[in-house]
Structures are given as structure tokens and as C-alpha cells.
Write a protein that holds these residues in place. Structure first.
Motif, short mmCIF file in Angstrom:
data_model
loop_
_atom_site.label_atom_id
_atom_site.label_comp_id
_atom_site.label_asym_id
_atom_site.label_seq_id
_atom_site.Cartn_x
_atom_site.Cartn_y
_atom_site.Cartn_z
N LEU A 91 0.77 -1.10 -0.05
CA LEU A 91 -0.08 0.08 0.06
C LEU A 91 0.96 1.31 0.09
N ILE A 92 1.83 1.34 0.87
CA ILE A 92 3.01 2.41 0.82
C ILE A 92 3.36 2.39 -0.45
N HIS A 93 4.00 1.55 -1.16
CA HIS A 93 4.54 1.39 -2.32
C HIS A 93 3.95 2.17 -3.46
N HIS A 94 2.43 1.94 -3.41
CA HIS A 94 1.46 2.44 -4.36
C HIS A 94 0.91 3.62 -3.98
N GLN A 95 0.80 4.11 -2.89
CA GLN A 95 0.44 5.43 -2.48
C GLN A 95 1.19 6.37 -1.70
N TYR A 96 2.51 6.24 -1.81
CA TYR A 96 3.53 7.29 -1.06
C TYR A 96 3.10 8.79 -1.55
N LYS A 97 2.81 9.00 -2.69
CA LYS A 97 2.77 10.28 -3.23
C LYS A 97 1.48 11.02 -2.76
N ILE A 137 11.81 8.93 1.04
CA ILE A 137 13.27 9.41 0.90
C ILE A 137 14.06 8.85 -0.40
N SER A 138 13.76 7.40 -0.39
CA SER A 138 14.75 6.85 -1.28
C SER A 138 14.10 6.99 -2.62
N GLU A 139 12.82 7.17 -3.03
CA GLU A 139 12.20 7.79 -4.23
C GLU A 139 12.57 9.14 -4.26
N ALA A 140 12.66 10.03 -3.49
CA ALA A 140 13.26 11.33 -3.67
C ALA A 140 14.81 11.46 -4.46
N LYS A 141 15.35 10.56 -3.68
CA LYS A 141 16.98 10.39 -4.20
C LYS A 141 16.87 9.98 -5.76
N ALA A 156 7.04 17.35 -3.78
CA ALA A 156 5.44 17.34 -4.37
C ALA A 156 5.27 15.66 -4.74
N GLU A 157 6.23 15.30 -5.57
CA GLU A 157 6.04 13.98 -6.21
C GLU A 157 6.42 12.97 -5.10
N THR A 158 6.88 13.09 -4.07
CA THR A 158 7.05 11.82 -3.10
C THR A 158 6.28 12.05 -2.02
N GLY A 159 5.10 13.03 -2.10
CA GLY A 159 4.28 12.79 -1.13
C GLY A 159 4.48 14.08 0.15
N PHE A 160 5.18 14.86 0.11
CA PHE A 160 5.43 16.07 0.87
C PHE A 160 4.62 17.33 0.21
N SER A 161 3.71 17.66 1.19
CA SER A 161 2.93 18.96 0.67
C SER A 161 3.70 20.14 1.08
N ASN A 162 4.74 20.07 1.76
CA ASN A 162 5.33 21.23 2.17
C ASN A 162 7.04 21.25 2.04
N CYS A 176 22.25 15.14 4.59
CA CYS A 176 22.56 16.49 3.91
C CYS A 176 21.10 17.00 3.07
N SER A 177 21.33 17.98 2.61
CA SER A 177 20.17 18.70 2.23
C SER A 177 19.73 17.94 0.83
N PRO A 178 18.49 18.12 0.39
CA PRO A 178 18.38 17.73 -0.95
C PRO A 178 19.23 18.33 -2.15
N HIS A 179 19.51 19.38 -2.02
CA HIS A 179 20.43 20.17 -2.90
C HIS A 179 21.88 19.61 -2.87
N GLU A 180 22.63 19.70 -1.58
CA GLU A 180 23.73 19.01 -1.24
C GLU A 180 23.82 17.64 -2.01
N TYR A 181 22.88 16.81 -1.64
CA TYR A 181 22.80 15.32 -2.15
C TYR A 181 23.03 15.21 -3.70
#
Ligand SMILES: [Zn+2]
Length: 193
Positions: A91-97, A137-141, A156-162, A176-181
Motif C-alpha cells: 500500500l505504501i509503495h503504491h500510495q506514498y505520493k 526519501i529513497s524515491e526522492a533520491k 510534491a512527487e514524493t508525498g510532501f505537501s510542504n 545532507c540537504s536535497p540540494h547537497e545530495y
């Protein structure tokens, strides 16, 4: 499946030590008077010594004692709890967004939130929300490295509204930050070329 086919199917899982029938059937071994989960890793019993039971009670009534190794009487690693944890993961893999809460997951699986939390944690060692965040986070990476999407877009594409919330969770989990990553991994990629 008739009785004989069922027996063969279960005996097959005993040989292969697969958990397919764990929690559904129990096997009594007449030579030791012990009953096990079909996937038990102790010695493979001879076919003629195996009896199949549909419940723990039936096995006990027939005079078998529970195996100390696979603990068939404890719902655990295999069996229905593992199945439920697996459904939560799917369920999480399908709906994490989406905005996915414990209550929403429990509702979809028709179980109580408390029960879901307890069983999932027992099987996986993580709470559902921790598992959800780890997956996001692993999808965001992957997204950060795939192209030059804006951080807010990745959030937004990984389920964070903010987006700030995304950055703070990311930093906590990735160090590290997403940018640094994105920068760091791109540099490493350059060096490896
Ligand atoms: Zn056993």
C-alpha cells in the motif's frame, strides 16, 4: 485441491522451506511428536511421518507439542502477521505520493490503526510512518539524480505537501540537504568517469 494434492503442496514447502502455508497449516511429525510451521528449519521429516493440521488446536489434540525452534503457536515472522505487514508495504509503495496517514491505511485494510501499528512494528521493526518516510526519501533520491527538477517538485512527487518539511526530513535521513545530495552525487559521478 484434494487432500492428497494439498499434502503434496505442503510437503513441497517443507522441502523448500518456504513460508507459503505458514499460519494456515501446521505439520505434526509422528517420529518426534512435535508440530511445526511448514517452513521450519529443523531436519526435514520423512513423508510418512508428516501429518497436516489446519489449526494449532487440532495438532495439540492429536498429541503433538509445539516446536521450540519455529514456535508455531506464536504469530510472528511468517503467518498472517507477515502477510499483513506485506500488504501495508505494498500500500505504501503504491500510495506514498499521496497524503497517507495511519488511519487511512488502516481503513483501506479494514483493521484498527492500533492493530496495524503493533503488528507492522513487530514484523518489520519500524512504524508504518517511519517506513513510509524511508520509502519517500529513497524515491526522492532517485528523482533528484534523474533530472534537474526543482526541489519543491521532487517534494510534491514524493508525498510532501510542504517543501521545507521535505528538506528537513531528507536532511535527517540522508545526512545532507536535497540540494547537497544532488551536487555531491553528481560530483562523485564525475570523478568515477
Ligand atoms: Zn519447528
Amino acid at each position: 485441491m484434494n487432500e492428497q494434492e494439498l499434502f503434496e503442496a505442503i510437503y513441497e514447502t517443507i522441502l523448500n522451506r518456504t513460508a507459503k502455508y505458514d499460519g494456515q497449516y501446521y505439520i505434526g511429525i509422528t517420529s518426534t511428536k512435535i508440530f511445526c510451521r511448514p517452513s521450519c528449519r529443523s531436519r526435514t521429516p520423512k513423508r510418512k511421518n508428516v501429518r497436516v493440521y489446519r489449526s494449532i488446536q487440532e495438532a495439540i489434540d492429536a498429541g503433538f507439542r509445539a516446536c521450540k525452534r519455529c514456535k508455531p503457536e506464536v504469530s510472528g515472522k511468517h503467518g498472517p502477521d507477515a502477510e499483513m505487514a506485506e500488504r501495508v508495504k505494498q500500500l505504501i509503495h503504491h500510495q506514498y505520493k499521496e497524503a497517507l496517514t495511519l488511519n487511512a491505511m488502516a481503513q483501506q485494510l479494514a483493521i484498527s490503526p492500533y492493530h496495524l501499528l503493533r503488528v507492522f512494528k513487530r514484523v518489520t521493526g519500524l512504524t508504518p510512518s517511519k517506513y513510509l518516510m524511508t520509502h519517500r526519501i529513497s524515491e526522492a533520491k532517485k528523482l533528484l539524480l534523474a533530472d534537474q527538477k526543482a526541489i519543491a517538485q521532487v517534494a510534491a512527487e514524493t508525498g510532501f505537501s510542504n517543501p521545507p518539511h521535505f528538506s528537513s526530513v531528507f536532511k535527517k535521513m540522508a545526512g545532507c540537504s536535497p540540494h547537497e545530495y544532488r551536487e555531491k552525487t553528481a560530483e562523485e559521478g564525475e570523478r568515477l568517469k
